[in-house]
Structures are given as C-alpha cells and as structure tokens.
Design a protein around this motif. Sequence first.
Motif, PDB file in Angstrom:
ATOM      1  N   UNK A  49       1.042  -4.671   3.760  1.00  0.00           N
ATOM      2  CA  UNK A  49       0.990  -5.458   2.525  1.00  0.00           C
ATOM      3  C   UNK A  49       0.590  -4.589   1.328  1.00  0.00           C
ATOM      4  N   UNK A  50      -0.516  -3.867   1.467  1.00  0.00           N
ATOM      5  CA  UNK A  50      -0.987  -3.031   0.358  1.00  0.00           C
ATOM      6  C   UNK A  50      -0.002  -1.903   0.072  1.00  0.00           C
ATOM      7  N   UNK A  51       0.624  -1.359   1.106  1.00  0.00           N
ATOM      8  CA  UNK A  51       1.636  -0.320   0.906  1.00  0.00           C
ATOM      9  C   UNK A  51       2.791  -0.861   0.081  1.00  0.00           C
ATOM     10  N   UNK A  52       3.217  -2.082   0.373  1.00  0.00           N
ATOM     11  CA  UNK A  52       4.306  -2.701  -0.384  1.00  0.00           C
ATOM     12  C   UNK A  52       3.928  -2.849  -1.852  1.00  0.00           C
ATOM     13  N   UNK A  53       2.712  -3.319  -2.115  1.00  0.00           N
ATOM     14  CA  UNK A  53       2.277  -3.492  -3.499  1.00  0.00           C
ATOM     15  C   UNK A  53       2.162  -2.135  -4.198  1.00  0.00           C
ATOM     16  N   UNK A  54       1.705  -1.117  -3.495  1.00  0.00           N
ATOM     17  CA  UNK A  54       1.611   0.221  -4.093  1.00  0.00           C
ATOM     18  C   UNK A  54       2.991   0.783  -4.422  1.00  0.00           C
ATOM     19  N   UNK A  55       4.000   0.424  -3.641  1.00  0.00           N
ATOM     20  CA  UNK A  55       5.374   0.820  -3.959  1.00  0.00           C
ATOM     21  C   UNK A  55       5.866   0.113  -5.217  1.00  0.00           C
ATOM     22  N   UNK A  56       5.444  -1.129  -5.400  1.00  0.00           N
ATOM     23  CA  UNK A  56       5.872  -1.900  -6.568  1.00  0.00           C
ATOM     24  C   UNK A  56       5.190  -1.431  -7.846  1.00  0.00           C
ATOM     25  N   UNK A  57       3.960  -0.920  -7.726  1.00  0.00           N
ATOM     26  CA  UNK A  57       3.260  -0.425  -8.914  1.00  0.00           C
ATOM     27  C   UNK A  57       3.651   1.015  -9.260  1.00  0.00           C
ATOM     28  N   UNK A  58       4.346   1.696  -8.368  1.00  0.00           N
ATOM     29  CA  UNK A  58       4.726   3.077  -8.598  1.00  0.00           C
ATOM     30  C   UNK A  58       3.717   4.079  -8.093  1.00  0.00           C
ATOM     31  N   UNK A  59       2.618   3.597  -7.491  1.00  0.00           N
ATOM     32  CA  UNK A  59       1.613   4.507  -6.932  1.00  0.00           C
ATOM     33  C   UNK A  59       2.194   5.288  -5.769  1.00  0.00           C
ATOM     34  N   UNK A  60       3.101   4.654  -5.011  1.00  0.00           N
ATOM     35  CA  UNK A  60       3.831   5.315  -3.940  1.00  0.00           C
ATOM     36  C   UNK A  60       5.326   5.266  -4.240  1.00  0.00           C
ATOM     37  N   UNK A  61       6.061   6.233  -3.740  1.00  0.00           N
ATOM     38  CA  UNK A  61       7.509   6.218  -3.842  1.00  0.00           C
ATOM     39  C   UNK A  61       8.095   6.045  -2.441  1.00  0.00           C
ATOM     40  N   UNK A  62       9.194   5.323  -2.302  1.00  0.00           N
ATOM     41  CA  UNK A  62       9.775   5.117  -0.974  1.00  0.00           C
ATOM     42  C   UNK A  62      10.401   6.396  -0.428  1.00  0.00           C
ATOM     43  N   UNK A  63      10.376   6.541   0.892  1.00  0.00           N
ATOM     44  CA  UNK A  63      11.102   7.645   1.525  1.00  0.00           C
ATOM     45  C   UNK A  63      12.604   7.369   1.496  1.00  0.00           C
ATOM     46  N   UNK A  64      12.958   6.095   1.567  1.00  0.00           N
ATOM     47  CA  UNK A  64      14.364   5.694   1.469  1.00  0.00           C
ATOM     48  C   UNK A  64      14.420   4.279   0.936  1.00  0.00           C
ATOM     49  N   UNK A  65      15.582   3.891   0.422  1.00  0.00           N
ATOM     50  CA  UNK A  65      15.744   2.568  -0.157  1.00  0.00           C
ATOM     51  C   UNK A  65      15.394   2.559  -1.640  1.00  0.00           C
ATOM     52  N   UNK A  66      15.509   1.387  -2.256  1.00  0.00           N
ATOM     53  CA  UNK A  66      15.277   1.265  -3.694  1.00  0.00           C
ATOM     54  C   UNK A  66      14.278   0.140  -3.990  1.00  0.00           C
ATOM     55  N   UNK A  67      13.475   0.375  -5.024  1.00  0.00           N
ATOM     56  CA  UNK A  67      12.501  -0.609  -5.498  1.00  0.00           C
ATOM     57  C   UNK A  67      12.795  -0.881  -6.969  1.00  0.00           C
ATOM     58  N   UNK A  68      12.787  -2.154  -7.349  1.00  0.00           N
ATOM     59  CA  UNK A  68      13.028  -2.524  -8.739  1.00  0.00           C
ATOM     60  C   UNK A  68      12.019  -3.596  -9.153  1.00  0.00           C
ATOM     61  N   UNK A  69      11.387  -3.371 -10.297  1.00  0.00           N
ATOM     62  CA  UNK A  69      10.464  -4.346 -10.873  1.00  0.00           C
ATOM     63  C   UNK A  69      10.881  -4.564 -12.321  1.00  0.00           C
ATOM     64  N   UNK A  70      11.265  -5.808 -12.637  1.00  0.00           N
ATOM     65  CA  UNK A  70      11.764  -6.126 -13.974  1.00  0.00           C
ATOM     66  C   UNK A  70      12.849  -5.143 -14.398  1.00  0.00           C
ATOM     67  N   UNK A  71      13.772  -4.909 -13.457  1.00  0.00           N
ATOM     68  CA  UNK A  71      14.968  -4.083 -13.673  1.00  0.00           C
ATOM     69  C   UNK A  71      14.669  -2.604 -13.887  1.00  0.00           C
ATOM     70  N   UNK A  72      13.488  -2.150 -13.527  1.00  0.00           N
ATOM     71  CA  UNK A  72      13.148  -0.735 -13.649  1.00  0.00           C
ATOM     72  C   UNK A  72      12.622  -0.217 -12.325  1.00  0.00           C
ATOM     73  N   UNK A  73      12.880   1.044 -12.056  1.00  0.00           N
ATOM     74  CA  UNK A  73      12.387   1.682 -10.832  1.00  0.00           C
ATOM     75  C   UNK A  73      10.979   2.215 -11.067  1.00  0.00           C
TER      76      UNK A  73
END
Length: 286
Positions: free
Chosen positions: A43-67
């Motif tokens: 759960x916390x890892x997912x939220x950290x990916x959404x805040x930009x604190x972590x970057x994914x090893x693969x796949x894409x993350x978008x928040x309000x149309x921005x990576x």
Amino acid sequence: MSDNALELRHVSRCLGDFELRDVNLTLPKGCILGLVGENGAGKSTTIRLLTGELRPDSGTVSVLDAEPGSPDFRSVKERLGVVLDDAWFPEILNARQVGTMMAMTYESWDAELYESYLARFALPREKNFKDYSRGMRMKLAIAVALAHRPEVLLLDEATAGLDPIVRDEVLEIFREFSEAEDHAILISSHILSDLEKLCDYIAFLHQGKLLFCQEKDRLLETYGLFVGTRQQAEELAEDAVLAREDSGFGGVRAIVRRDAVPACLPLEKPTVEDIILAMVRKEQKR
C-alpha cells in the motif's frame, strides 16, 4: 484531459525482498478508492509511486495526466494533498509556524481555511509538534493537506490514531471533499469499516499482488454470507465457496458467490472485511 485522477498500468517495483507486481489501478475523478491489504502488502509503496518518491521498474504511473517525477509533475504537486502514516513536521515548530511555512510552500495556501481546520480539530496553535500525540499529528497533517485546496488526496493510514468521534468527523470531511466532480481520494487503511462507509471503489493488495479493484457496491453484490449447517455447506459447489469456517455446534459460515448458489438459498449481506478475510484465507491455501 483524462476523466481519471490517477492510473497505474502494469506497474511493478522491486524493493529488496519485496516486489509490487503488475498492478493496474484506476481512480475516476469524483470518487474515493480504498486501498486495503496486510502490513507489507504494498500500500505505502503504491502511494510513494504516485507521489513520485519512487519510480516504477516497469509500467506507467499517471496522476492528473502527469507522470510522477517528470518536469510536468512539479505543477501537479500543488494540486495534491498528501498525508502519510508517519506524519512529520519539524519538532520545534507549532501549528501556527507550520502554517507560515506552508504559505511559503504552496501558492494556493488558504490561511483562513487552515485556521478553520485547526479550530475544528481543536489543535493548539502554540504547542510544539514534538509534544503532539499521534492523533494530533495526524489531524495537523490532514489540516495542512486540505488547506492548499488540492484536487486529489493521497492518504496513507490518515485516520490511524484518531478516536472514533474524530475519525467520523474526518471521514465526513473527506466525503465532502469528494463531492466536487474534479476531486478524488485514494486512502489506505486497516479500518475496513471506515472504508466501507466512505469509498466508491475497493482495491485489495496481497503480498504485492492486486487481487481486485472493484466498485464497492458491485463487490458486495457479487458475494453473499451463508450461515447454515455443515451438511448444507457440503452441498454447495466447490467453486461457489470463497472461504468457509466452522461457527460451532455444527454450524458453518461461508462467503459464497451469489451467482453460483441456488437462488432459493437465503444469504446474508457480508461486509467488505468478510470478503477480504475470505480472500486471504483462499490465497493462503494455494
């Protein structure tokens, strides 16, 4: 412009022995998504990916149309309100000074709104943060997150440490926030009854794997709670039963798929917690 506040597409991230695997998650604007799972589920890892604190090893993350992490995301941060489970501000600052600091951080900071939340949460303005209880720290973090008028809230155990009365008040604030059609909330919590009252969608992470992300009402319509005898339970098709347990004196409780049992079989309405625990027990048997 997308109708979704956030999206994760085939996102994976490895952190030591833990791996978040191929997560697909979408949160429409105007909705609240509850993220549930045991400690260490991701759960916390997912939220950290959404805040930009972590970057994914693969796949894409978008928040309000921005990576997250991209140059475009700098302006998006102004539109995000974030409350983490380890709410932290400099210990020597008091609530008034935190407000002054935040006014220099956010262009959209609303000092009057911030003061209204301090009063609503009965937070002392001159008491140092180091002397706050955990519940007071969470309330201050929530006040800060809301006072710069964000469009999206990312909340990691934001109701932890709050007494039931204050928790209900905070949930009502979140509900009011989500009523704006361009607002959205992702909230993780161990208090499943809170999420059942608040959320439109429920996503369940288990050991780094997303088992489902579904509308709450549809989830509750998909499964039923069977309460009967062992003999009655034995007559149910094996693939109809998500999980079962003895309830004593020859009785059985089972979470079943409504479409896989006879329509005449009386079923009670389960809670989200009933369904989640049944899924965990099923995964543990694999």
